[in-house]
Design an enzyme around this catalytic site. Structure first.
Site, mmCIF file in Angstrom:
data_model
loop_
_atom_site.group_PDB
_atom_site.id
_atom_site.type_symbol
_atom_site.label_atom_id
_atom_site.label_comp_id
_atom_site.label_asym_id
_atom_site.label_seq_id
_atom_site.Cartn_x
_atom_site.Cartn_y
_atom_site.Cartn_z
ATOM 1 N N HIS A 128 32.780 -24.609 0.695
ATOM 2 C CA HIS A 128 32.560 -23.825 -0.465
ATOM 3 C C HIS A 128 30.703 -23.468 -0.573
ATOM 4 O O HIS A 128 30.191 -24.285 -0.049
ATOM 5 C CB HIS A 128 33.229 -24.212 -1.488
ATOM 6 C CG HIS A 128 33.079 -23.235 -2.785
ATOM 7 N ND1 HIS A 128 31.724 -22.923 -3.654
ATOM 8 C CD2 HIS A 128 33.989 -22.339 -3.376
ATOM 9 C CE1 HIS A 128 32.197 -22.207 -4.597
ATOM 10 N NE2 HIS A 128 33.732 -21.852 -4.544
ATOM 11 N N ASP A 205 33.378 -33.097 -1.890
ATOM 12 C CA ASP A 205 33.873 -32.100 -2.933
ATOM 13 C C ASP A 205 35.243 -32.105 -3.004
ATOM 14 O O ASP A 205 35.960 -31.790 -2.181
ATOM 15 C CB ASP A 205 33.126 -30.922 -2.378
ATOM 16 C CG ASP A 205 33.791 -29.740 -3.171
ATOM 17 O OD1 ASP A 205 34.431 -29.941 -4.101
ATOM 18 O OD2 ASP A 205 33.640 -28.443 -2.852
ATOM 19 N N GLN A 208 39.400 -29.354 -4.717
ATOM 20 C CA GLN A 208 40.819 -28.824 -4.504
ATOM 21 C C GLN A 208 41.542 -29.896 -4.108
ATOM 22 O O GLN A 208 42.599 -29.596 -3.594
ATOM 23 C CB GLN A 208 40.469 -27.653 -3.502
ATOM 24 C CG GLN A 208 39.593 -26.395 -3.531
ATOM 25 C CD GLN A 208 40.211 -25.535 -4.346
ATOM 26 O OE1 GLN A 208 41.268 -25.396 -4.542
ATOM 27 N NE2 GLN A 208 39.463 -24.533 -4.908
ATOM 28 N N LYS A 231 40.397 -26.497 -12.501
ATOM 29 C CA LYS A 231 41.187 -26.804 -11.593
ATOM 30 C C LYS A 231 42.313 -27.540 -11.555
ATOM 31 O O LYS A 231 43.189 -27.490 -10.513
ATOM 32 C CB LYS A 231 40.437 -26.556 -9.988
ATOM 33 C CG LYS A 231 39.449 -25.673 -9.826
ATOM 34 C CD LYS A 231 38.683 -25.508 -8.535
ATOM 35 C CE LYS A 231 37.585 -25.092 -8.139
ATOM 36 N NZ LYS A 231 37.872 -23.386 -8.388
ATOM 37 N N CYS A 369 34.105 -17.473 -1.773
ATOM 38 C CA CYS A 369 33.064 -18.344 -1.695
ATOM 39 C C CYS A 369 33.008 -19.138 -0.506
ATOM 40 O O CYS A 369 32.584 -20.522 -0.624
ATOM 41 C CB CYS A 369 32.874 -19.020 -3.089
ATOM 42 S SG CYS A 369 32.633 -18.073 -4.388
#
Length: 411
Positions: A128, A205, A208, A231, A369
């Site tokens: 991202h 990261d 997700q 999220k 993104c």
């Protein structure tokens, strides 16, 4: 259809999300944009209202009753976030605005002191923008270099090349756990082990990942881990940066201001201990407190039940969409989370999205993104279907019918 797994009742879950009862353009809302943000259960919404009705006060600052109960509730979130990702200490949990700020904290507070000219940072081809741009900014400032793990046509990182990217100048690996654009689940534990064999720390990261996959930062042995509340069925404007205690202690503060100090004079400032050293100013108190309720919601249902249900949805949606003439999937990794990206040759993704919206179906179109991903596949963007635990096979059937209708109009 009623699908029940252990502690999982889809109709009961759907009833917890008030927005799923509304209509869009005269049609029942079907929400497939969960990779961008998830909807909120009434347990989280009620907690937000309750904060402003019964608790509203600044935290860590006051001796009065409201300040104390707000502070206690805010710190409950820190401890629940610690337990949620199995951190060793609650002071390793930094409350942030979200994943983007968390990554920027590491880029600034670890990158500036410990990464210098001609040093190297390894990232992946599927990141991202929030895990690309902060490192580019650091490279511009310090004269360091980005090395990129390539990705194949299935949307999987080349692990052999990854191993070859390390050099005596490698100072950090920053990689996503799950691709927001493709749904690829990376072998992050193995990648961390490779980096550590070279003495290199790793930032993951997890934006997700945490709503789909149980995460244990100690088992992963990850050095930094970032995720966002919005999220994972929580409020916007709040997230978490986990960092190993020894690393966080070595890093200077991100910002100066209230709460991150022990003592201030005009001659010298003494910084606060962890975690407050990285939490300058008044936080997003309401969101910080209510993130705990989102964590409770996920825990009460169970991530394993959520994962199993979402895997069944992903398999069904992939099968049904593959039967639509002209659909071409972008990213078909062996290990995927609940994301499907696709294109239809000769049709712009935006046009598909607009027509689906008229039918009450919310999807994401564009580069998500993750523009370098789209550049690799030589496409302007995709239609992205990102599934959540409240979606159903009936909604997928409606999507497929709507897509066929859209393509009849556009071709």
């Amino acid at each position: 259809m009623r699908i029940v797994l252990e502690n999982f009742d889809i109709q009961k879950i759907r009833a917890d999300f008030p927005i799923l009862g509304r209509q869009v353009n005269g049609k029942p809302l079907i929400y497939f944009d969960n990779g961008a943000t998830t909807q909120k259960p009434k347990q989280v919404i009620d907690a937000i209202v309750n904060y402003y009705v019964d608790m509203n006060s600044n935290v860590h600052r006051g001796v009065h009753y409201l300040s104390q109960i707000s502070t206690d509730a805010f710190e409950v979130t820190r401890r629940k976030a610690q337990a949620f990702i199995h951190a060793k200490h609650d002071h390793e949990i930094i409350i942030t605005k979200g994943t983007t700020e968390a990554i920027n904290i590491v880029a600034t507070c670890y990158g500036r002191p410990f990464i210098g000219k001609d040093d190297e940072i390894i990232i992946s081809a599927m990141e991202h923008h929030s895990n690309i741009v902060p490192w580019q900014m650091l490279c511009d400032e310090k004269g360091c270099k980005l090395r990129v793990i390539p990705m194949d046509e299935r949307g999987e990182l080349d692990q052999n090349v990854y191993r070859q990217l390390f050099s005596e100048r490698t100072r950090l690996v920053a990689c996503t756990y799950v691709s927001n654009a493709l749904g690829t689940v990376n072998p992050i534990k193995d990648m961390i082990e490779v980096a550590h064999s070279h003495g290199v720390p790793v930032l993951v990261d997890g934006a997700q990942a945490v709503q789909h996959i149980a995460v244990d930062v100690q088992a992963l042995d990850v050095d930094f881990f970032a995720f966002s509340g919005h999220k994972m069925y929580g409020p916007t404007g709040v997230g978490v940066l986990y960092g190993k205690e020894e690393l966080l202690n070595k890093m200077p503060p991100y910002q100066g201001g209230g709460d991150m100090i022990k003592e201030v004079t005009f001659e010298k400032t003494t910084y606060n201990e962890l975690p407050f050293k990285f939490e300058a100013g008044t936080p997003n108190i309401e969101a910080g407190i209510c993130l705990a309720h989102a964590i409770d919601y996920l825990n009460n249902i169970g991530l394993e039940s959520i994962r199993s249900y979402e895997e069944s949805l992903l398999a069904y949606a992939t099968e049904q969409l593959s039967a639509v003439d002209g659909v071409r999937f972008i990213g078909m990794a062996t290990h995927k989370s609940s994301v499907i990206s696709f294109v239809v040759d000769g049709v712009h993704p935006y046009d598909i999205g607009v027509i689906l919206d008229k039918l009450g179906i919310a999807v994401r179109t564009g580069h998500h993104c993750a523009q370098p991903v789209m550049d690799q596949f030589q496409i302007p963007g995709t239609v992205r279907i990102s599934l959540a635990m409240y979606n159903t096979k009936e909604e997928i059937d409606t999507l497929v019918a709507g897509l066929k209708r859209a393509l009849q109009m556009l071709k």
